[in-house]
Design an enzyme around this catalytic site. Structure first.
Site, PDB file in Angstrom:
ATOM      1  N   ARG A 175     -83.338  -6.801   9.039  1.00 34.96           N
ATOM      2  CA  ARG A 175     -82.690  -6.445  10.307  1.00 34.96           C
ATOM      3  C   ARG A 175     -81.700  -5.296  10.106  1.00 34.96           C
ATOM      4  O   ARG A 175     -81.565  -4.430  10.953  1.00 34.96           O
ATOM      5  CB  ARG A 175     -81.975  -7.667  10.896  1.00 34.96           C
ATOM      6  CG  ARG A 175     -82.945  -8.696  11.436  1.00 34.96           C
ATOM      7  CD  ARG A 175     -82.279 -10.000  11.697  1.00 34.96           C
ATOM      8  NE  ARG A 175     -81.718 -10.563  10.477  1.00 34.96           N
ATOM      9  CZ  ARG A 175     -81.076 -11.719  10.405  1.00 34.96           C
ATOM     10  NH1 ARG A 175     -80.887 -12.432  11.497  1.00 34.96           N
ATOM     11  NH2 ARG A 175     -80.625 -12.166   9.255  1.00 34.96           N
ATOM     12  N   GLY A 231     -92.663 -16.748   1.477  1.00 36.83           N
ATOM     13  CA  GLY A 231     -91.465 -17.168   2.212  1.00 36.83           C
ATOM     14  C   GLY A 231     -91.670 -18.520   2.873  1.00 36.83           C
ATOM     15  O   GLY A 231     -91.442 -19.574   2.264  1.00 36.83           O
ATOM     16  N   ARG A 232     -92.136 -18.493   4.120  1.00 37.50           N
ATOM     17  CA  ARG A 232     -92.460 -19.708   4.874  1.00 37.50           C
ATOM     18  C   ARG A 232     -93.730 -19.442   5.696  1.00 37.50           C
ATOM     19  O   ARG A 232     -93.874 -18.354   6.278  1.00 37.50           O
ATOM     20  CB  ARG A 232     -91.317 -20.081   5.826  1.00 37.50           C
ATOM     21  CG  ARG A 232     -90.101 -20.692   5.140  1.00 37.50           C
ATOM     22  CD  ARG A 232     -90.369 -22.111   4.662  1.00 37.50           C
ATOM     23  NE  ARG A 232     -89.207 -22.740   4.059  1.00 37.50           N
ATOM     24  CZ  ARG A 232     -88.933 -22.769   2.747  1.00 37.50           C
ATOM     25  NH1 ARG A 232     -89.741 -22.176   1.885  1.00 37.50           N
ATOM     26  NH2 ARG A 232     -87.857 -23.389   2.296  1.00 37.50           N
ATOM     27  N   ASP A 256     -98.662 -18.793  -0.557  1.00 34.18           N
ATOM     28  CA  ASP A 256     -98.076 -19.951  -1.263  1.00 34.18           C
ATOM     29  C   ASP A 256     -97.548 -20.962  -0.265  1.00 34.18           C
ATOM     30  O   ASP A 256     -97.221 -22.095  -0.638  1.00 34.18           O
ATOM     31  CB  ASP A 256     -96.926 -19.465  -2.161  1.00 34.18           C
ATOM     32  CG  ASP A 256     -96.281 -20.596  -2.966  1.00 34.18           C
ATOM     33  OD1 ASP A 256     -97.035 -21.351  -3.629  1.00 34.18           O
ATOM     34  OD2 ASP A 256     -95.044 -20.742  -2.919  1.00 34.18           O
ATOM     35  N   GLU A 261     -97.477 -27.617   6.219  1.00 35.08           N
ATOM     36  CA  GLU A 261     -97.756 -28.133   4.864  1.00 35.08           C
ATOM     37  C   GLU A 261     -97.743 -29.659   4.845  1.00 35.08           C
ATOM     38  O   GLU A 261     -96.933 -30.258   5.548  1.00 35.08           O
ATOM     39  CB  GLU A 261     -96.702 -27.576   3.892  1.00 35.08           C
ATOM     40  CG  GLU A 261     -96.821 -26.079   3.762  1.00 35.08           C
ATOM     41  CD  GLU A 261     -95.740 -25.461   2.870  1.00 35.08           C
ATOM     42  OE1 GLU A 261     -94.931 -26.208   2.293  1.00 35.08           O
ATOM     43  OE2 GLU A 261     -95.721 -24.232   2.756  1.00 35.08           O
ATOM     44  N   HIS A 279     -97.571 -24.222  -2.451  1.00 31.46           N
ATOM     45  CA  HIS A 279     -96.104 -24.070  -2.428  1.00 31.46           C
ATOM     46  C   HIS A 279     -95.490 -24.322  -3.822  1.00 31.46           C
ATOM     47  O   HIS A 279     -94.702 -25.246  -3.994  1.00 31.46           O
ATOM     48  CB  HIS A 279     -95.489 -25.011  -1.382  1.00 31.46           C
ATOM     49  CG  HIS A 279     -94.105 -24.600  -0.942  1.00 31.46           C
ATOM     50  ND1 HIS A 279     -93.621 -24.796   0.327  1.00 31.46           N
ATOM     51  CD2 HIS A 279     -93.084 -24.016  -1.629  1.00 31.46           C
ATOM     52  CE1 HIS A 279     -92.370 -24.371   0.409  1.00 31.46           C
ATOM     53  NE2 HIS A 279     -92.026 -23.880  -0.779  1.00 31.46           N
ATOM     54  N   VAL A 280     -95.876 -23.492  -4.766  1.00 32.40           N
ATOM     55  CA  VAL A 280     -95.451 -23.705  -6.156  1.00 32.40           C
ATOM     56  C   VAL A 280     -94.535 -22.598  -6.691  1.00 32.40           C
ATOM     57  O   VAL A 280     -94.255 -22.558  -7.890  1.00 32.40           O
ATOM     58  CB  VAL A 280     -96.672 -23.832  -7.109  1.00 32.40           C
ATOM     59  CG1 VAL A 280     -97.472 -25.077  -6.817  1.00 32.40           C
ATOM     60  CG2 VAL A 280     -97.566 -22.585  -7.067  1.00 32.40           C
TER      61      VAL A 280
HETATM   62  P1  NAP Z   1     -81.939 -14.148   1.309  1.00 29.03           P
HETATM   63  O1  NAP Z   1     -81.288 -13.615   0.085  1.00 29.03           O
HETATM   64  O2  NAP Z   1     -81.103 -14.733   2.391  1.00 29.03           O
HETATM   65  O3  NAP Z   1     -82.864 -13.001   1.900  1.00 29.03           O
HETATM   66  C1  NAP Z   1     -83.458 -13.062   3.140  1.00 29.03           C
HETATM   67  C2  NAP Z   1     -83.902 -11.663   3.531  1.00 29.03           C
HETATM   68  O4  NAP Z   1     -84.620 -11.750   4.767  1.00 29.03           O
HETATM   69  C3  NAP Z   1     -82.750 -10.696   3.761  1.00 29.03           C
HETATM   70  O5  NAP Z   1     -83.102  -9.446   3.253  1.00 29.03           O
HETATM   71  C4  NAP Z   1     -82.611 -10.644   5.276  1.00 29.03           C
HETATM   72  O6  NAP Z   1     -82.078  -9.393   5.667  1.00 29.03           O
HETATM   73  C5  NAP Z   1     -84.079 -10.809   5.682  1.00 29.03           C
HETATM   74  N1  NAP Z   1     -84.232 -11.336   7.018  1.00 29.03           N
HETATM   75  C6  NAP Z   1     -83.713 -12.475   7.534  1.00 29.03           C
HETATM   76  N2  NAP Z   1     -84.056 -12.593   8.834  1.00 29.03           N
HETATM   77  C7  NAP Z   1     -84.816 -11.508   9.122  1.00 29.03           C
HETATM   78  C8  NAP Z   1     -85.453 -11.056  10.299  1.00 29.03           C
HETATM   79  N3  NAP Z   1     -85.387 -11.741  11.444  1.00 29.03           N
HETATM   80  N4  NAP Z   1     -86.142  -9.891  10.253  1.00 29.03           N
HETATM   81  C9  NAP Z   1     -86.211  -9.192   9.116  1.00 29.03           C
HETATM   82  N5  NAP Z   1     -85.625  -9.561   7.969  1.00 29.03           N
HETATM   83  C10 NAP Z   1     -84.933 -10.704   7.973  1.00 29.03           C
HETATM   84  O7  NAP Z   1     -82.975 -15.306   0.934  1.00 29.03           O
HETATM   85  P2  NAP Z   1     -83.791 -15.484  -0.421  1.00 29.03           P
HETATM   86  O8  NAP Z   1     -82.981 -16.256  -1.382  1.00 29.03           O
HETATM   87  O9  NAP Z   1     -84.367 -14.175  -0.839  1.00 29.03           O
HETATM   88  O10 NAP Z   1     -84.967 -16.471   0.116  1.00 29.03           O
HETATM   89  C11 NAP Z   1     -85.784 -16.056   1.201  1.00 29.03           C
HETATM   90  C12 NAP Z   1     -86.652 -17.204   1.701  1.00 29.03           C
HETATM   91  O11 NAP Z   1     -87.743 -17.416   0.812  1.00 29.03           O
HETATM   92  C13 NAP Z   1     -85.993 -18.589   1.768  1.00 29.03           C
HETATM   93  O12 NAP Z   1     -85.245 -18.737   2.942  1.00 29.03           O
HETATM   94  C14 NAP Z   1     -87.170 -19.530   1.716  1.00 29.03           C
HETATM   95  O13 NAP Z   1     -87.627 -19.816   3.018  1.00 29.03           O
HETATM   96  C15 NAP Z   1     -88.237 -18.731   0.982  1.00 29.03           C
HETATM   97  N6  NAP Z   1     -88.532 -19.295  -0.359  1.00 29.03           N
HETATM   98  C16 NAP Z   1     -89.780 -19.789  -0.634  1.00 29.03           C
HETATM   99  C17 NAP Z   1     -90.048 -20.313  -1.886  1.00 29.03           C
HETATM  100  C18 NAP Z   1     -91.386 -20.872  -2.231  1.00 29.03           C
HETATM  101  O14 NAP Z   1     -91.444 -21.834  -3.000  1.00 29.03           O
HETATM  102  N7  NAP Z   1     -92.478 -20.302  -1.756  1.00 29.03           N
HETATM  103  C19 NAP Z   1     -89.054 -20.351  -2.866  1.00 29.03           C
HETATM  104  C20 NAP Z   1     -87.816 -19.841  -2.558  1.00 29.03           C
HETATM  105  C21 NAP Z   1     -87.559 -19.295  -1.298  1.00 29.03           C
HETATM  106  P3  NAP Z   1     -81.258  -9.194   7.048  1.00 29.03           P
HETATM  107  O15 NAP Z   1     -80.296 -10.342   7.133  1.00 29.03           O
HETATM  108  O16 NAP Z   1     -80.627  -7.847   6.930  1.00 29.03           O
HETATM  109  O17 NAP Z   1     -82.293  -9.231   8.118  1.00 29.03           O
HETATM  110  C1  8YV Z   2     -89.000 -25.437  -3.028  1.00 26.28           C
HETATM  111  C2  8YV Z   2     -88.469 -23.438  -1.543  1.00 26.28           C
HETATM  112  O1  8YV Z   2     -90.371 -25.645  -3.158  1.00 26.28           O
HETATM  113  O2  8YV Z   2     -86.284 -22.995  -2.301  1.00 26.28           O
HETATM  114  C3  8YV Z   2     -87.065 -22.986  -1.362  1.00 26.28           C
HETATM  115  O3  8YV Z   2     -86.735 -22.586  -0.215  1.00 26.28           O
HETATM  116  O4  8YV Z   2     -89.279 -23.336  -0.681  1.00 26.28           O
HETATM  117  C4  8YV Z   2     -88.884 -23.981  -2.850  1.00 26.28           C
HETATM  118  O5  8YV Z   2     -88.147 -23.486  -3.905  1.00 26.28           O
HETATM  119  C5  8YV Z   2     -88.544 -26.414  -2.028  1.00 26.28           C
HETATM  120  O6  8YV Z   2     -87.342 -26.151  -1.452  1.00 26.28           O
HETATM  121  C6  8YV Z   2     -88.461 -27.772  -2.714  1.00 26.28           C
HETATM  122  O7  8YV Z   2     -88.770 -28.754  -1.898  1.00 26.28           O
END
Ligand code: NAP
Ligand code: 8YV
Length: 322
Positions: A175, A231-232, A256, A261, A279-280
């Site tokens: 954003r 992400g999600r 992922d 899910e 989701h790993v």
């Molecule tokens: P973070 O540091 O808060 O980064 C989020 C990024 O998304 C920021 O750059 C933010 O920038 C951007 N963002 C948020 N809302 C937005 C929007 N509406 N439009 C465009 N950009 C947007 O979070 P992170 O630690 O990197 O983690 C990100 C996400 O990854 C988590 O919330 C989680 O859902 C997911 N995740 C998944 C796994 C998995 O196992 N697959 C593991 C870990 C995390 P701005 O605020 O400037 O928009």
């Molecule tokens: C985990 C995740 O799988 O950190 C997150 O946001 O999606 C993953 O690291 C999850 O939170 C564990 O249940």
């Protein structure tokens, strides 16, 4: 001797969290995050909670003395953070300790998707190398690709660092543009998708990110396009994605995470040009241990010092005592 602080832990959580909490607290376990499972008299004595998954407004309102909810994972979309904030309850998550693991997985998923490595291994294991000869050349390659990162936060940056090593050009959409990176900024997701051929999504689940990767964004990505989502699942219109993959609107996808899910749409399972993981991204023992420790450390810090280690931005509270 004064009674120990009582911490509610609904549903499954890593054993290590429980072990760490038992060092200092009385841990109250319930099968799932359902207020019906904890009597009002017992609910009144709960000061903190640790959760991996859902923690909704009904449960928050059932716990009048609750001060803090420590959530396992960096994404905290399972916790009703607005309800928590409205009641002055702190919410914590587990940022940073998983950046490298998740970024590594994103790169692995990208390689699997583009170079079809899981299919090549299956070819070998099924004896097809012996019977039929070499695995077919992959139409796609990482060479010459331009990557667009949707969400250049903690994990997005770690992904970008890795992509640099592959000699890949990087752009991004958030954003607000960042002032600390050399990558090209695009003010909309569609503009980012038009400018690149590889879209990597790592944004949180919020009302603003719902199904934002839709048919129009996939069209903008184009026929050589690859979508990676770590992400999600919430962020992707999965029906539009399945159609785009089937009709050649984009070339391939690596996912992922999914909308509902652990259910994965049959339309995606049926496609040959999608690489699917359950989701790993953070799922190594070392990283999940670090996440577990941060859940426990947040609760220990809150009750020892009055300050949480990693509060989410919506609840920047300190402990009210006395
Ligand atoms: P973070 O540091 O808060 O980064 C989020 C990024 O998304 C920021 O750059 C933010 O920038 C951007 N963002 C948020 N809302 C937005 C929007 N509406 N439009 C465009 N950009 C947007 O979070 P992170 O630690 O990197 O983690 C990100 C996400 O990854 C988590 O919330 C989680 O859902 C997911 N995740 C998944 C796994 C998995 O196992 N697959 C593991 C870990 C995390 P701005 O605020 O400037 O928009
Ligand atoms: C985990 C995740 O799988 O950190 C997150 O946001 O999606 C993953 O690291 C999850 O939170 C564990 O249940």
């Amino acid at each position: 001797m004064s009674a120990k602080t009582r911490i509610l832990v609904p549903g499954f959580i890593r054993e290590r969290v429980l072990e760490r909490l038992k060092e200092q607290f009385d841990v109250v376990r319930i099968e799932r995050a359902d207020p019906a499972l904890i009597a009002r008299s017992e609910a009144a004595g709960i000061s903190g909670a640790a959760v991996s998954g859902r923690f909704d407004a009904a449960l928050i309102e059932h716990l009048p003395a609750l001060e803090i909810i420590a959530s396992f994972g960096v994404g905290y979309d399972g916790v009703d953070v607005s309800a928590a904030a409205a009641h002055g309850i702190a919410v914590t998550n587990t940022p940073d300790v998983l950046n490298d693991e998740v970024a590594d997985t994103a790169i692995g998923l990208l390689l699997n998707t583009v170079r079809r490595l899981p299919q090549a291994e299956a070819w070998l294991r099924e004896g097809r190398w012996v019977r039929e000869g070499a695995f077919p050349l992959t139409p796609l390659s990482l060479r010459g690709r331009k990557a667009g990162i949707y969400g250049l936060g903690r994990i997005g940056l770690a992904i970008a660092e890795r992509l640099k090593g592959f000699g890949i050009e990087i752009a991004y959409h958030t954003r607000r543009p960042r002032t600390d990176v050399p990558y090209a900024y695009h003010p909309s997701l569609t503009e980012l998708a038009e400018a690149v051929d590889t879209l990597i999504a790592i944004v949180p689940k919020t009302t603003e990110t719902h199904r934002t990767i839709d048919a129009a964004v996939l069209r903008a990505l184009g026929p050589n396009g690859v979508l990676i989502n770590v992400g999600r699942g919430w962020t992707v219109d999965e029906e539009a994605l399945a159609v785009a993959l089937k009709d050649g609107v984009i070339a391939a996808a690596g996912l992922d995470v999914f909308y509902d899910e652990p259910h994965v749409p049959q339309a995606l399972l049926d496609l040959p040009n999608v690489s699917l993981l359950p989701h790993v991204a953070s799922a190594s023992v070392a990283t999940r241990d670090a996440m577990a420790d941060l859940v426990a450390d947040n609760l220990h810090a809150w009750f020892d010092t009055g300050v949480a280690l990693t509060p989410v931005p919506e609840t920047p509270f300190t402990r009210k005592t006395g």
